[in-house]
Enzyme design. Structure first.
Site, mmCIF file in Angstrom:
data_model
loop_
_atom_site.group_PDB
_atom_site.id
_atom_site.type_symbol
_atom_site.label_atom_id
_atom_site.label_comp_id
_atom_site.label_asym_id
_atom_site.label_seq_id
_atom_site.Cartn_x
_atom_site.Cartn_y
_atom_site.Cartn_z
ATOM 1 N N ASP A 164 0.859 -1.182 0.000
ATOM 2 C CA ASP A 164 0.000 0.000 0.000
ATOM 3 C C ASP A 164 0.896 1.233 0.000
ATOM 4 O O ASP A 164 1.738 1.401 0.880
ATOM 5 C CB ASP A 164 -0.920 0.015 1.225
ATOM 6 N N CYS A 223 -11.945 -1.115 13.496
ATOM 7 C CA CYS A 223 -13.193 -1.570 12.885
ATOM 8 C C CYS A 223 -14.379 -1.238 13.779
ATOM 9 O O CYS A 223 -14.358 -1.488 14.992
ATOM 10 C CB CYS A 223 -13.134 -3.077 12.625
ATOM 11 N N ASP A 228 -2.427 1.775 7.035
ATOM 12 C CA ASP A 228 -1.775 1.395 5.782
ATOM 13 C C ASP A 228 -1.488 -0.103 5.736
ATOM 14 O O ASP A 228 -1.576 -0.724 4.669
ATOM 15 C CB ASP A 228 -0.474 2.183 5.612
ATOM 16 N N GLU A 231 -1.655 -1.404 -5.637
ATOM 17 C CA GLU A 231 -2.863 -0.714 -6.074
ATOM 18 C C GLU A 231 -2.688 -0.184 -7.501
ATOM 19 O O GLU A 231 -1.618 0.300 -7.858
ATOM 20 C CB GLU A 231 -3.175 0.455 -5.142
ATOM 21 N N CYS A 264 -12.219 -3.670 6.891
ATOM 22 C CA CYS A 264 -11.504 -4.403 7.939
ATOM 23 C C CYS A 264 -10.991 -5.724 7.373
ATOM 24 O O CYS A 264 -11.768 -6.510 6.811
ATOM 25 C CB CYS A 264 -12.426 -4.645 9.126
#
Length: 384
Positions: A167, A334, A344, A251, A315
């Site tokens: 990430d 969460c 991250d 990503e 989550c």
């Protein structure tokens, strides 16, 4: 410097020829026609004939390759080259580069440059016999570099089948699904203060003055130091990831769209322009695009790009998706199960597992195994 000026001049002439083309006119001249025109220009202008024909022809070859890349859709259209910014030229070996580059000592080598002679350089790594060309370039800090054109072999994975998610962020340049958080080493505090002073000095200096030239050189050296650190971090990080993992998932970010200016137009001016400009600088400083580019070059076929939608709001433990779960830049807690993790790192875990047992819904959210997506209920809008 004359070679750099001649190569830049020939390149800009080729750009000008192609800019004059419009639909309905004859096609712009290709490399063969431009090479013929170059021969005529060298006969007509003595200052151009003094330079190396090899350097000037290679500039045309580079432009032809750039146009091919543009029509293939992999690169943008070639643009103008500016003095002080684009300083460089390419040389093709006369009899094979292993005869044109030789090592004098452990740290010193020399290379043959047309109409210049033997030029010494710092021998930082072995020059393979397969190299047949090299590029000489000068950066904004005034440093000269010799770059040999060699495609290195890809890095072989460990063969364990291990997968990692990466990430990319601003505060943390690269967070791994293993819990590691890696950051690009930028300028130190004293260096950042000096950078601001130099920028103010450059803004106050008169155009064309010696003071402005000195400020530009000092600023270029400081910027080069920052760039060198970022590139070194990218090389070491990409090599380590390619060696440790068989599959690397990142990503699929549209960085070009993310760093667009927010200034807007005169009729519709943008908002939060200064904050958006600072974010854009931080994204560039984190090396997002360069990291993925080097990963794809070092580990071809082992880099997978994942849809980034909702990866930072979901989550990893239960699959519950809510924007409120990300309490801050670094904290993820969460709202459903209470699972807490670095934001991250939680996103990196989702990126790693998004193709291994979890599906992506039409809206891009993650769906856990064996059940419907646990998303907070949304209000229903009714008319009247």
């Amino acid at each position: 410097m004359e070679h750099c000026a001649h190569a830049r001049y020939v390149w800009n002439l080729a750009v000008e020829q192609h800019q004059h083309w419009q639909p309905g006119r004859a096609s712009a001249p290709g490399y063969a026609e431009q090479s013929r025109q170059l021969t005529e220009a060298r006969k007509a202008f003595a200052w151009l004939a003094v330079g190396s024909q090899t350097v000037q022809q290679q500039a045309l070859r580079d432009f032809a390759q750039a146009m091919s890349n543009f029509f293939a859709g992999t690169h943008g259209r070639p643009t103008w080259r500016k003095a002080g910014v684009h300083e460089g030229f390419r040389i093709v070996g006369r009899r094979g580069l292993h005869w044109d580059a030789r090592r004098l000592s452990r740290k010193v080598g020399e290379v043959w440059v047309a109409k210049v002679g033997w030029v010494r350089f710092r021998w930082s790594r072995q020059v393979p016999d397969s190299a047949r060309s090299f590029r000489v370039k000068r950066d904004r800090a005034g440093r000269w570099h010799v770059c040999f054109a060699v495609i290195p072999p890809p890095i072989i994975g460990p063969g364990t089948g291990e997968v990692v998610g990466v990430d990319r962020g601003v505060a943390v340049s690269a967070a791994l699904s293993t819990g590691e958080r890696l950051s690009v080493p930028g300028l130190r505090g004293t260096e950042a203060n000096r950078l601001r002073r130099l920028q103010r000095q450059l803004a106050r200096a008169k155009l064309g003055s010696n003071r402005r030239a000195r400020a530009k050189i000092a600023l270029g050296r400081l910027r080069a130091r920052e760039t060198d650190r970022r590139k070194d971090w990218v090389e070491k990080t990409s090599t380590a990831l390619a060696r440790r993992y068989d599959v690397i998932r990142v990503e699929d970010l549209k960085i070009k769209n993310m760093v667009r200016s927010a200034r807007g137009t005169l009729d519709a001016p943008g908002t939060n322009v200064r904050a958006k400009a600072g974010l854009n600088r931080s994204i560039h400083a984190a090396g997002w695009g360069l990291l993925v580019k080097r990963l794809e070059q070092k580990a071809p076929g082992r880099v997978e790009k994942i849809n980034p939608a909702y990866t930072s709001q979901t989550c990893h433990a239960c699959g519950h998706c809510a924007a409120e779960s990300r309490e801050s830049q670094a904290v993820f807690r969460c709202r459903a199960c209470g699972h807490a993790d670095h934001a991250d790192v939680n996103a990196a875990k989702n990126i790693r597992d998004i193709a291994a047992g979890r599906a992506v819904t039409a809206r891009g959210a993650l769906q856990p195994l064996g059940g419907a997506m646990n998303r907070e209920p949304q209000p229903v809008l009714t008319s009247g």
